[in-house]
Design an enzyme around this catalytic site. Structure first.
Site, PDB file in Angstrom:
ATOM      1  N   GLY A 113       2.811  -0.817   4.391  1.00 18.53           N
ATOM      2  CA  GLY A 113       2.279  -2.050   2.751  1.00 18.53           C
ATOM      3  C   GLY A 113       2.502  -3.404   3.706  1.00 18.53           C
ATOM      4  N   THR A 114       1.456  -4.190   2.912  1.00 15.94           N
ATOM      5  CA  THR A 114       1.642  -5.161   3.319  1.00 15.94           C
ATOM      6  C   THR A 114       0.656  -6.171   2.412  1.00 15.94           C
ATOM      7  OG1 THR A 114       0.704  -5.856   5.502  1.00 15.94           O
ATOM      8  CG2 THR A 114       0.712  -7.307   4.856  1.00 15.94           C
ATOM      9  N   SER A 140       4.960 -12.296   5.795  1.00 21.03           N
ATOM     10  CA  SER A 140       3.834 -11.167   6.357  1.00 21.03           C
ATOM     11  C   SER A 140       2.615 -12.704   6.998  1.00 21.03           C
ATOM     12  CB  SER A 140       2.835 -10.439   4.899  1.00 21.03           C
ATOM     13  OG  SER A 140       2.661 -11.649   4.124  1.00 21.03           O
ATOM     14  N   ARG A 186      -0.152   8.694   5.433  1.00 19.46           N
ATOM     15  CA  ARG A 186      -0.347   8.085   7.093  1.00 19.46           C
ATOM     16  C   ARG A 186       0.556   8.495   7.793  1.00 19.46           C
ATOM     17  NH1 ARG A 186      -2.457   3.853   8.358  1.00 19.46           N
ATOM     18  NH2 ARG A 186      -2.205   1.477   6.723  1.00 19.46           N
ATOM     19  N   SER A 208       1.066  -1.478  -0.350  1.00 23.97           N
ATOM     20  CA  SER A 208       0.179   0.506  -0.124  1.00 23.97           C
ATOM     21  C   SER A 208       1.012   1.266   0.114  1.00 23.97           C
ATOM     22  CB  SER A 208      -0.889  -0.090   0.961  1.00 23.97           C
ATOM     23  OG  SER A 208      -2.216  -1.192   0.828  1.00 23.97           O
TER      24      SER A 208
HETATM   25  S1  HEL Z   1      -3.885  -4.255   4.595  1.00 29.76           S
HETATM   26  C1  HEL Z   1      -2.875  -2.700   5.952  1.00 29.76           C
HETATM   27  C2  HEL Z   1      -1.893  -2.067   4.971  1.00 29.76           C
HETATM   28  N1  HEL Z   1      -2.296  -2.332   3.177  1.00 29.76           N
HETATM   29  C3  HEL Z   1      -3.499  -3.629   3.513  1.00 29.76           C
HETATM   30  C4  HEL Z   1      -2.957  -3.286   2.253  1.00 29.76           C
HETATM   31  C5  HEL Z   1      -1.661  -3.029   2.332  1.00 29.76           C
HETATM   32  N2  HEL Z   1      -2.886  -4.376   2.096  1.00 29.76           N
HETATM   33  C6  HEL Z   1      -3.801  -6.227   1.463  1.00 29.76           C
HETATM   34  O1  HEL Z   1      -4.770  -5.455   1.841  1.00 29.76           O
HETATM   35  C7  HEL Z   1      -3.163  -7.071   2.092  1.00 29.76           C
HETATM   36  C8  HEL Z   1      -4.656  -7.840   2.744  1.00 29.76           C
HETATM   37  C9  HEL Z   1      -3.963  -9.558   3.336  1.00 29.76           C
HETATM   38  C10 HEL Z   1      -2.258  -9.531   3.358  1.00 29.76           C
HETATM   39  C11 HEL Z   1      -2.555 -11.501   3.453  1.00 29.76           C
HETATM   40  C12 HEL Z   1      -0.915 -10.994   4.345  1.00 29.76           C
HETATM   41  O2  HEL Z   1      -0.618 -10.640   5.220  1.00 29.76           O
HETATM   42  O3  HEL Z   1      -0.167 -11.003   3.428  1.00 29.76           O
HETATM   43  N3  HEL Z   1      -2.919 -11.268   5.172  1.00 29.76           N
HETATM   44  C13 HEL Z   1      -4.517 -11.999   5.266  1.00 29.76           C
HETATM   45  O4  HEL Z   1      -4.413 -13.125   3.764  1.00 29.76           O
HETATM   46  C14 HEL Z   1      -4.308 -12.966   6.270  1.00 29.76           C
HETATM   47  N4  HEL Z   1      -6.041 -13.735   6.410  1.00 29.76           N
HETATM   48  C15 HEL Z   1      -3.867  -1.817   6.011  1.00 29.76           C
HETATM   49  C16 HEL Z   1      -1.994  -3.889   6.923  1.00 29.76           C
HETATM   50  C17 HEL Z   1      -1.251  -0.961   5.197  1.00 29.76           C
HETATM   51  O5  HEL Z   1      -0.336  -0.963   6.166  1.00 29.76           O
HETATM   52  O6  HEL Z   1      -1.789  -0.022   4.141  1.00 29.76           O
HETATM   53  O7  HEL Z   1      -0.800  -3.091   1.920  1.00 29.76           O
END
Ligand code: HEL
Length: 421
Positions: free
Chosen positions: A341-342, A367, A326, A103
Site C-alpha cells: 500500500g502507498t 511516502s 499479490r 491498496s
Molecule cells: S500505487 C501502488 C500501491 N497502490 C497504488 C495505490 C496503492 N496508491 C496510489 O495510487 C497513491 C498514489 C499517490 C502516492 C503519492 C505518495 O507517494 O504518497 N505519490 C505521488 O503523489 C507521486 N507524485 C501500486 C504503489 C500498491 O502498492 O499497490 O496503495
C-alpha cells in the site's frame, strides 16, 4: 516500467484505437500457485529480527520518521520499531499504532466480491455492465478483468498526483463519489483491450466498490464490517470515509515533497476519498496479520473462490497478481501472498505464507520516497527467509538508491514518482 505482459504504457492515440478495435489478445492468468510460484515449502528459517531491524533503520536514514514491523509466526510475535510515530510529540512508533493501509484495501474489497460469488450474486466472467448498466464504455470488461487489473481502465491517480504535494492538498478534504472517479478515468484512453494486459489501476477497485454497493444495497463500510472486521475480531480496523481523522492511537503519515530537501508534509488527516474501496482502510499490523492468515487458511471464502483469487498474471520476475492479491516469490524458494500500500505518508507491506502460519506487516510512515519504498520492499526476505536472505536484503537496503551498485528494482513506474507493481 515493467509491464505485466503486453506493453502497457505504449503511446496511446491511434495505436490504442486499433488495439481496442482488435479482438482482445487475452492474457490468461495461470492456475493456482503456478507457474512461478514456489511450492508449499514450509518456512524453515526463523525470522531474522536483526536483519529486519537493520532494514527499518535504513528506512529511517533515508527519510522515514519511523518504521515498524510485526511478524506473527505460528503464535510467536516479533515486534520491531524504529523512530517516531509523531514528529511533533516525538512519540515512538508502536506496532499497535493504526495507519492508512492504502491498496491493501484492495484485498478486502476482493474478499467481499468473492463472497458474493459464493452467494450466487456475482459471476467473475460476466460483464461489469450487466450489473451496472452503462457504467463502462466496453461490455467486454468483466468482473475478473477488474479484480486482476486487466480491464485497461486508465488510473485517474496518475493525473491527480502528477505533482505530489499540490495534488494531495487538492484532494485532502474532497469527497468524491465512485462515479466521479470513474468519470475521471474515462476522460483518458484505455491502456489496453479488456483482458489483453495487466495494467495496475485504482479505477478497477473503485468499480469493485460500486459492485459491492449495487449487489448488497450497502456501502462498503458496512460490508467490510459485517463480512470481515467483525467475524475476525479486527478491533483496530476501520473504514471511516469520508471522515478525515484516524481514530485512536495511530502513526502520523509524512509525505515527502518532490523538491529535494523540502520539509515533510504531515498528511495524516485526509478523506482518502480518491481511494475509497481501492485504498481507504485504516488498520494495524496485528489486524492485517490476522486478516491475511485467515484468508490463506480459507476462512473467508470457499476453496473454489480462493482458487480463483490465486489465478496469477505474471507481473515481473518475482511478482504476480491474482484477484486483489499479490504473490511475491522469495529467494529462499517460497512464495508469500498479500498486498502493498502507498497512501500519502504511509508505505505498507502485508504478506503471509501459503498456509497462513507466518505473516508480516511492515510500515514506514513516509511516502513519495523511492529509496524508502525499495528498502521496505526488502523486509520480506528476513521475515520469511531468515538469516541467509537477510544479509543480502540488508546489503541491498544499504545500497538502495546508490548510483552504480543498486540492485535492479522490481517495481513498475506508471506515473511520475508512483512506483507500482
Ligand atoms: S500505487 C501502488 C500501491 N497502490 C497504488 C495505490 C496503492 N496508491 C496510489 O495510487 C497513491 C498514489 C499517490 C502516492 C503519492 C505518495 O507517494 O504518497 N505519490 C505521488 O503523489 C507521486 N507524485 C501500486 C504503489 C500498491 O502498492 O499497490 O496503495
Amino acid at each position: 516500467m515493467v509491464s505485466g505482459t503486453v506493453g502497457t504504457g505504449t503511446a496511446l492515440g491511434a495505436v490504442l484505437v486499433s488495439l481496442l478495435a482488435a479482438p482482445a489478445q487475452a492474457v490468461t492468468p495461470a492456475d493456482t500457485d503456478g507457474p512461478g510460484a514456489r511450492p508449499a515449502a514450509a518456512v524453515a528459517a526463523a525470522p531474522d529480527d536483526a536483519g529486519l531491524r537493520a532494514i527499518l533503520r535504513t528506512a529511517r536514514t533515508q527519510g522515514a520518521p519511523g518504521a515498524m514491523a510485526r511478524i506473527d509466526d505460528n503464535g510467536t510475535v516479533h515486534r520491531l520499531v524504529e523512530g517516531l510515530a509523531d514528529r511533533a510529540t516525538r512519540r515512538t512508533i508502536s506496532t499497535n499504532d493504526r495507519f492508512r493501509v492504502g491498496s491493501i484495501t484492495k484485498t478486502f474489497s476482493a474478499v467481499v466480491l468473492l463472497q458474493l460469488v459464493d452467494e450466487g450474486k456475482l459471476k467473475l466472467d460476466t460483464s461489469v455492465n450487466s450489473y451496472l448498466p452503462g457504467l463502462l464504455p466496453d461490455n467486454r470488461i468483466t468482473v475478473r478483468h477488474i479484480l486482476s487489473h486487466r480491464s485497461g481502465l486508465y488510473d485517474y491517480t496518475n493525473d491527480l498526483f502528477a505533482r505530489t504535494v499540490p495534488g494531495f492538498e487538492a484532494v485532502r478534504t474532497k469527497v468524491f463519489s465512485y462515479r466521479d472517479l470513474v468519470k475521471l478515468s474515462l476522460r483518458k484512453a484505455r491502456t489496453n483491450a479488456p483482458g489483453a494486459a495487466y495494467s495496475y489501476s485504482n479505477t478497477n477497485f473503485v468499480v469493485a466498490g460500486l459492485l459491492i454497493e449495487k449487489l448488497t444495497g450497502h456501502g462498503v463500510a458496512a460490508e467490510y464490517k459485517k463480512r470481515i472486521f467483525t467475524p475476525l475480531s479486527l478491533a483496530d480496523t476501520v473504514y471511516v470515509h469520508p471522515d478525515a481523522t484516524i481514530p485512536g492511537r495511530h502513526a502520523n503519515g509524512y509525505l515527502t515533497p518532490d523538491a529535494a530537501g523540502a520539509a515533510l508534509v504531515d498528511s495524516t488527516r485526509q478523506t482518502a476519498s480518491w481511494a475509497q474501496s481501492a485504498g481507504a482502510i485504516i488498520s494495524t499490523p496485528h489486524d492485517l496479520d490476522v486478516f491475511l492468515s485467515a484468508l490463506a487458511r480459507g476462512k473467508l471464502m470457499s476453496a473454489a473462490q480462493l482458487t480463483q483469487m490465486k489465478k496469477w498474471t505474471q507481473v515481473n520476475s518475482n511478482t504476480a497478481y491474482g484477484l486483489g492479491l499479490r504473490r511475491r516469490d522469495l529467494s529462499c524458494g517460497i512464495s508469500v501472498y498479500g498486498h502493498t500500500g502507498t497512501v500519502q505518508g504511509y508505505y505498507s507491506y502485508a504478506f503471509t505464507t501459503k498456509d497462513g502460519k507466518r505473516s508480516l506487516t511492515a510500515l514506514a510512515n513516509t511516502s513519495n520516497n523511492t529509496k524508502v519504498l525499495n528498502t521496505m520492499y526488502r523486509t520480506l526476505e528476513p521475515a520469511f527467509c531468515g538469516k541467509s536472505a537477510a544479509a543480502s536484503a540488508v546489503r541491498g537496503a544499504t545500497r538502495s538508491g546508490g548510483p552504480a551498485t543498486a540492485p535492479p528494482e522490481r517495481h513498475e513506474d506508471i506515473a511520475p514518482g508512483i512506483t507500482r507493481d
